[in-house]
Design a protein around this motif. Sequence first.
Motif, short mmCIF file in Angstrom:
data_model
loop_
_atom_site.label_atom_id
_atom_site.label_comp_id
_atom_site.label_asym_id
_atom_site.label_seq_id
_atom_site.Cartn_x
_atom_site.Cartn_y
_atom_site.Cartn_z
N GLY A 143 41.40 50.90 53.46
CA GLY A 143 42.82 51.04 53.12
C GLY A 143 43.07 50.72 51.67
O GLY A 143 43.84 51.42 50.98
N LEU A 144 42.43 49.65 51.17
CA LEU A 144 42.56 49.29 49.76
C LEU A 144 41.99 50.38 48.87
O LEU A 144 42.59 50.75 47.85
CB LEU A 144 41.83 47.97 49.50
N LEU A 145 40.84 50.94 49.25
CA LEU A 145 40.23 52.03 48.48
C LEU A 145 41.18 53.23 48.40
O LEU A 145 41.43 53.77 47.32
CB LEU A 145 38.91 52.44 49.13
N ASN A 146 41.69 53.65 49.54
CA ASN A 146 42.57 54.83 49.55
C ASN A 146 43.86 54.58 48.79
O ASN A 146 44.40 55.51 48.17
CB ASN A 146 42.85 55.26 50.99
N LEU A 147 44.35 53.35 48.82
CA LEU A 147 45.54 53.02 48.05
C LEU A 147 45.29 53.21 46.56
O LEU A 147 46.12 53.75 45.84
CB LEU A 147 45.96 51.58 48.34
N SER A 160 40.18 46.88 37.15
CA SER A 160 40.56 45.92 38.18
C SER A 160 40.23 46.45 39.57
O SER A 160 39.75 45.70 40.44
CB SER A 160 42.05 45.59 38.09
N ALA A 161 40.50 47.74 39.80
CA ALA A 161 40.19 48.35 41.10
C ALA A 161 38.70 48.29 41.37
O ALA A 161 38.26 47.97 42.49
CB ALA A 161 40.68 49.79 41.13
N TYR A 162 37.90 48.58 40.35
CA TYR A 162 36.44 48.53 40.50
C TYR A 162 35.99 47.12 40.88
O TYR A 162 35.21 46.94 41.82
CB TYR A 162 35.76 48.96 39.20
N VAL A 163 36.47 46.14 40.17
CA VAL A 163 36.08 44.75 40.43
C VAL A 163 36.49 44.32 41.84
O VAL A 163 35.70 43.75 42.61
CB VAL A 163 36.68 43.81 39.37
N ASP A 164 37.74 44.60 42.21
CA ASP A 164 38.24 44.18 43.52
C ASP A 164 37.44 44.83 44.66
O ASP A 164 37.07 44.16 45.63
CB ASP A 164 39.72 44.55 43.66
N LEU A 165 37.20 46.14 44.54
CA LEU A 165 36.48 46.85 45.60
C LEU A 165 35.01 46.44 45.64
O LEU A 165 34.43 46.29 46.72
CB LEU A 165 36.60 48.36 45.38
N HIS A 166 34.42 46.27 44.49
CA HIS A 166 33.02 45.88 44.39
C HIS A 166 32.79 44.50 45.04
O HIS A 166 31.94 44.34 45.92
CB HIS A 166 32.63 45.84 42.91
N VAL A 167 33.57 43.52 44.61
CA VAL A 167 33.37 42.15 45.08
C VAL A 167 33.70 42.03 46.57
O VAL A 167 32.96 41.38 47.32
CB VAL A 167 34.23 41.17 44.26
N SER A 168 34.76 42.66 47.01
CA SER A 168 35.14 42.53 48.43
C SER A 168 34.14 43.24 49.33
O SER A 168 33.86 42.77 50.45
CB SER A 168 36.56 43.06 48.66
N PHE A 169 33.57 44.35 48.88
CA PHE A 169 32.56 45.05 49.69
C PHE A 169 31.31 44.17 49.82
O PHE A 169 30.77 44.00 50.93
CB PHE A 169 32.19 46.38 49.05
#
Length: 268
Positions: A143-147, A160-169
């Motif tokens: 959901g975060l990715l698609n947002l 910021s999107a890259y960092v957030d998605l990378h770390v959370s994955f």
Amino acid sequence: MTFLDGFDPDIRKALMVQLRNLWTHSTTALEGNSLTLGETAFVIGEGLTIKGKPVKDHQEVIGHAKAIDLLYDLLRNHAVIGDQDIFLLHKAVQTNVVVDIFKPVGAWKKEPNGTNAIIDDRQVFINFASPEDVPYLMKDWIGLLNLRMTEHLSEMAALSAYVDLHVSFVRIHPFFDGNGRMARLLANLPVLNSGYPPIIIPNENRIEYIRFLSEYDFQVGPAKRGAPLLPEPGKLMAFKSFCANAWGATKLLVERGRREQEKRGEPK
């Protein structure tokens, strides 16, 4: 507009090959692949093997190059990314297939996983999300990715999107293996979607990269169903700076392409 606009077809193709080779070499080298950048380019481009190098290393780079193509297909053809799209990418990345129902390829993990780390000169063990929580956590993650894919992001917002998605994955670690490569692929979707070249983590900074992720995971604890994917985001500022610096490598490749195009004049 994307970073590929304004090039003659041959320069655009050459740039895409350079990015693919660098991305594949860097991300597989982070996981221990022994092929050099030149050998990686040769294996992918010519389909031949390097004498004395493991078959596994050849399979990894070919699989990752295929995964990059699949990633671009997702950008072109899918308005919404789903778990089946992610499973398809995992099948490309995870070339060393183990016939084991508890280690599925193209499906969420069935067993707990964790890793050793050194924090403050102490050996510690870091647990990732439990298999039972993974489907719920990955629903939130997707959901975060698609947002992040719904709008054209500024350069800072894309970072910021890259960092957030990378770390959370990585924190979820939804697969039994291949999580690092998958994180570095998937986190680039909003970056590419917003018209920027991919962010590629250099193998030369492997120790620093692992330290950033391990320290954050250890400090905030394992991801759990119903909890925030990224607690205490202020702890990620150093990693964001690290990724911003890493981005310079692909920006430089694009700039070199621009200079070649300028020598020719307007694109044909």
